[in-house]
Scaffold this motif. Sequence first.
Motif, PDB file in Angstrom:
ATOM      1  N   LEU A  31     -22.480  48.296  -8.238  1.00  0.00           N
ATOM      2  CA  LEU A  31     -22.512  48.125  -9.687  1.00  0.00           C
ATOM      3  C   LEU A  31     -21.938  46.787 -10.123  1.00  0.00           C
ATOM      4  CD1 LEU A  31     -23.094  49.501 -12.457  1.00  0.00           C
ATOM      5  CD2 LEU A  31     -20.747  50.401 -12.361  1.00  0.00           C
ATOM      6  N   ASP A  32     -20.942  46.266  -9.387  1.00  0.00           N
ATOM      7  CA  ASP A  32     -20.243  45.053  -9.809  1.00  0.00           C
ATOM      8  C   ASP A  32     -19.752  44.306  -8.580  1.00  0.00           C
ATOM      9  OD1 ASP A  32     -18.870  43.125 -11.201  1.00  0.00           O
ATOM     10  OD2 ASP A  32     -17.533  44.495 -12.262  1.00  0.00           O
ATOM     11  N   ASP A  33     -19.982  43.009  -8.540  1.00  0.00           N
ATOM     12  CA  ASP A  33     -19.480  42.187  -7.434  1.00  0.00           C
ATOM     13  C   ASP A  33     -18.214  41.422  -7.800  1.00  0.00           C
ATOM     14  OD1 ASP A  33     -21.392  42.820  -5.480  1.00  0.00           O
ATOM     15  OD2 ASP A  33     -22.837  41.432  -6.362  1.00  0.00           O
ATOM     16  N   ASP A  34     -17.755  41.570  -9.036  1.00  0.00           N
ATOM     17  CA  ASP A  34     -16.544  40.871  -9.466  1.00  0.00           C
ATOM     18  C   ASP A  34     -15.357  41.825  -9.365  1.00  0.00           C
ATOM     19  OD1 ASP A  34     -14.791  39.004 -10.475  1.00  0.00           O
ATOM     20  OD2 ASP A  34     -15.329  39.368 -12.577  1.00  0.00           O
ATOM     21  N   LEU A  35     -14.994  42.162  -8.110  1.00  0.00           N
ATOM     22  CA  LEU A  35     -13.919  43.105  -7.837  1.00  0.00           C
ATOM     23  C   LEU A  35     -12.918  42.467  -6.877  1.00  0.00           C
ATOM     24  CD1 LEU A  35     -16.008  46.383  -7.381  1.00  0.00           C
ATOM     25  CD2 LEU A  35     -14.827  45.592  -9.437  1.00  0.00           C
ATOM     26  N   PRO A  36     -11.662  42.934  -6.873  1.00  0.00           N
ATOM     27  CA  PRO A  36     -10.626  42.253  -6.081  1.00  0.00           C
ATOM     28  C   PRO A  36     -10.963  42.095  -4.610  1.00  0.00           C
ATOM     29  CG  PRO A  36      -9.625  43.826  -7.585  1.00  0.00           C
ATOM     30  CD  PRO A  36     -11.101  44.038  -7.688  1.00  0.00           C
ATOM     31  N   HIS A  37     -11.477  43.138  -3.942  1.00  0.00           N
ATOM     32  CA  HIS A  37     -11.757  43.023  -2.511  1.00  0.00           C
ATOM     33  C   HIS A  37     -12.946  42.107  -2.244  1.00  0.00           C
ATOM     34  CE1 HIS A  37     -13.690  46.610  -4.201  1.00  0.00           C
ATOM     35  NE2 HIS A  37     -14.692  46.398  -3.375  1.00  0.00           N
ATOM     36  N   VAL A  38     -13.886  42.019  -3.200  1.00  0.00           N
ATOM     37  CA  VAL A  38     -15.019  41.104  -3.036  1.00  0.00           C
ATOM     38  C   VAL A  38     -14.553  39.666  -3.217  1.00  0.00           C
ATOM     39  CG1 VAL A  38     -17.328  40.493  -3.827  1.00  0.00           C
ATOM     40  CG2 VAL A  38     -16.587  42.892  -3.868  1.00  0.00           C
ATOM     41  N   ARG A  39     -13.733  39.428  -4.243  1.00  0.00           N
ATOM     42  CA  ARG A  39     -13.201  38.077  -4.448  1.00  0.00           C
ATOM     43  C   ARG A  39     -12.334  37.647  -3.277  1.00  0.00           C
ATOM     44  NH1 ARG A  39     -12.380  40.276  -9.773  1.00  0.00           N
ATOM     45  NH2 ARG A  39     -10.155  40.513  -9.325  1.00  0.00           N
ATOM     46  N   ARG A  40     -11.577  38.573  -2.716  1.00  0.00           N
ATOM     47  CA  ARG A  40     -10.731  38.245  -1.574  1.00  0.00           C
ATOM     48  C   ARG A  40     -11.587  37.775  -0.399  1.00  0.00           C
ATOM     49  NH1 ARG A  40      -8.941  40.067   3.220  1.00  0.00           N
ATOM     50  NH2 ARG A  40      -6.720  39.789   3.720  1.00  0.00           N
ATOM     51  N   ARG A  41     -12.669  38.489  -0.150  1.00  0.00           N
ATOM     52  CA  ARG A  41     -13.548  38.095   0.949  1.00  0.00           C
ATOM     53  C   ARG A  41     -14.118  36.705   0.719  1.00  0.00           C
ATOM     54  NH1 ARG A  41     -18.943  41.260   3.251  1.00  0.00           N
ATOM     55  NH2 ARG A  41     -19.396  39.736   4.881  1.00  0.00           N
ATOM     56  N   GLN A  42     -14.522  36.436  -0.513  1.00  0.00           N
ATOM     57  CA  GLN A  42     -15.086  35.121  -0.825  1.00  0.00           C
ATOM     58  C   GLN A  42     -14.038  34.027  -0.671  1.00  0.00           C
ATOM     59  OE1 GLN A  42     -16.426  36.086  -4.772  1.00  0.00           O
ATOM     60  NE2 GLN A  42     -18.393  36.898  -4.075  1.00  0.00           N
ATOM     61  N   ASP A  43     -12.818  34.300  -1.135  1.00  0.00           N
ATOM     62  CA  ASP A  43     -11.745  33.312  -1.025  1.00  0.00           C
ATOM     63  C   ASP A  43     -11.387  32.995   0.427  1.00  0.00           C
ATOM     64  OD1 ASP A  43     -11.665  33.219  -3.778  1.00  0.00           O
ATOM     65  OD2 ASP A  43      -9.898  34.526  -3.960  1.00  0.00           O
ATOM     66  N   ARG A  44     -11.413  34.035   1.265  1.00  0.00           N
ATOM     67  CA  ARG A  44     -11.024  33.859   2.667  1.00  0.00           C
ATOM     68  C   ARG A  44     -12.226  33.522   3.558  1.00  0.00           C
ATOM     69  NH1 ARG A  44      -6.036  35.910   4.266  1.00  0.00           N
ATOM     70  NH2 ARG A  44      -6.845  36.646   6.271  1.00  0.00           N
ATOM     71  N   LYS A  45     -13.417  33.488   2.915  1.00  0.00           N
ATOM     72  CA  LYS A  45     -14.653  33.164   3.645  1.00  0.00           C
ATOM     73  C   LYS A  45     -14.833  34.063   4.856  1.00  0.00           C
ATOM     74  CE  LYS A  45     -14.767  28.321   2.142  1.00  0.00           C
ATOM     75  NZ  LYS A  45     -13.732  28.492   1.115  1.00  0.00           N
ATOM     76  N   VAL A  46     -14.635  35.370   4.620  1.00  0.00           N
ATOM     77  CA  VAL A  46     -14.793  36.348   5.679  1.00  0.00           C
ATOM     78  C   VAL A  46     -16.280  36.591   5.922  1.00  0.00           C
ATOM     79  CG1 VAL A  46     -14.384  38.741   6.358  1.00  0.00           C
ATOM     80  CG2 VAL A  46     -12.614  37.471   5.113  1.00  0.00           C
ATOM     81  N   THR A  47     -16.703  36.590   7.179  1.00  0.00           N
ATOM     82  CA  THR A  47     -18.083  36.899   7.544  1.00  0.00           C
ATOM     83  C   THR A  47     -18.084  38.101   8.478  1.00  0.00           C
ATOM     84  OG1 THR A  47     -18.002  35.371   9.423  1.00  0.00           O
ATOM     85  CG2 THR A  47     -18.815  34.507   7.327  1.00  0.00           C
TER      86      THR A  47
END
Length: 278
Positions: free
Chosen positions: A261-277
């Motif tokens: 429903l939403d990609d602007d969530l804390p765990h999603v932002r964390r992954r983006q910030d840490r560039k987790v793949t």
Amino acid sequence: MSSSPVPDPAQYARFRELQQLAYSAAEAVARGLEPGVTEREAAARLRHHLVERGVQDWFHTPFAWFGDRTAFRGFKVPLQFFPTRRRLEEGMPFILDCAPVRDGYVADIGYSGCLGANRIHDKLMDDLAAYRELIVEQVRAGRRLSDIYRAVDALISEQGYDNRHRVYPGRVIAHQVGMVRSRLPRFVAAGFGVRALQTLAQDLLVERMHHRSPLWADGRISRHPATPGMWAVEPHIGFRGVGVKFEEILVVEQDGDAFWLDDDLPHVRRRQDRKVTR
């Protein structure tokens, strides 16, 4: 918590708004946590924050788990899920979980954090990101819910962790959510809102008639593709007394497509910030 068809897209914004509110409340409470605060105090802060912002009822009241309780260490009976007098310490992981109801709309979220540094917690959070992609991909592929559950189990084993959502009542990894349909007075019993429980009970009866369930687990009743609607999905993994999870709404449409429903969530932002793949 509802077997009704997928909401009109115009309603997505209302569900998203409430989910955002629940996550922002968890983030606000997390920022204010300090050594010595108890699980009960943290849960009360979360509840107060949400009520001040218009929350009128609950699917379930807020939970807080500290330390090895984030991995449900030793949990045997439902009463052990409720907040305790366990005090937070430096380096200790925590999970905040709440399911508010506002104007009939429901959200159910889980927020994982840590007071200070904890390398195990950070590694678990990095690896948790893979489950979000795995689940939506498998739902889109039309796989049965029980098979997706086992795919999640396989990834947990591959990563060397423990499945902790199997400790939830019914071993559920997810449940349907929707509009609360009840004329009962607002009242909380054993941590759950009676209006929401009545809606869930009605949905259980309807779905059983179709050999389905609004609860997603690994048993025979989940041997079908995801029912169209909205699902609160919460993969929960643990390692050496540390547990982490996220919980958020997955939308499944009539044609089998699925999206978060939403990609602007804390765990999603964390992954983006840490560039987790993956």
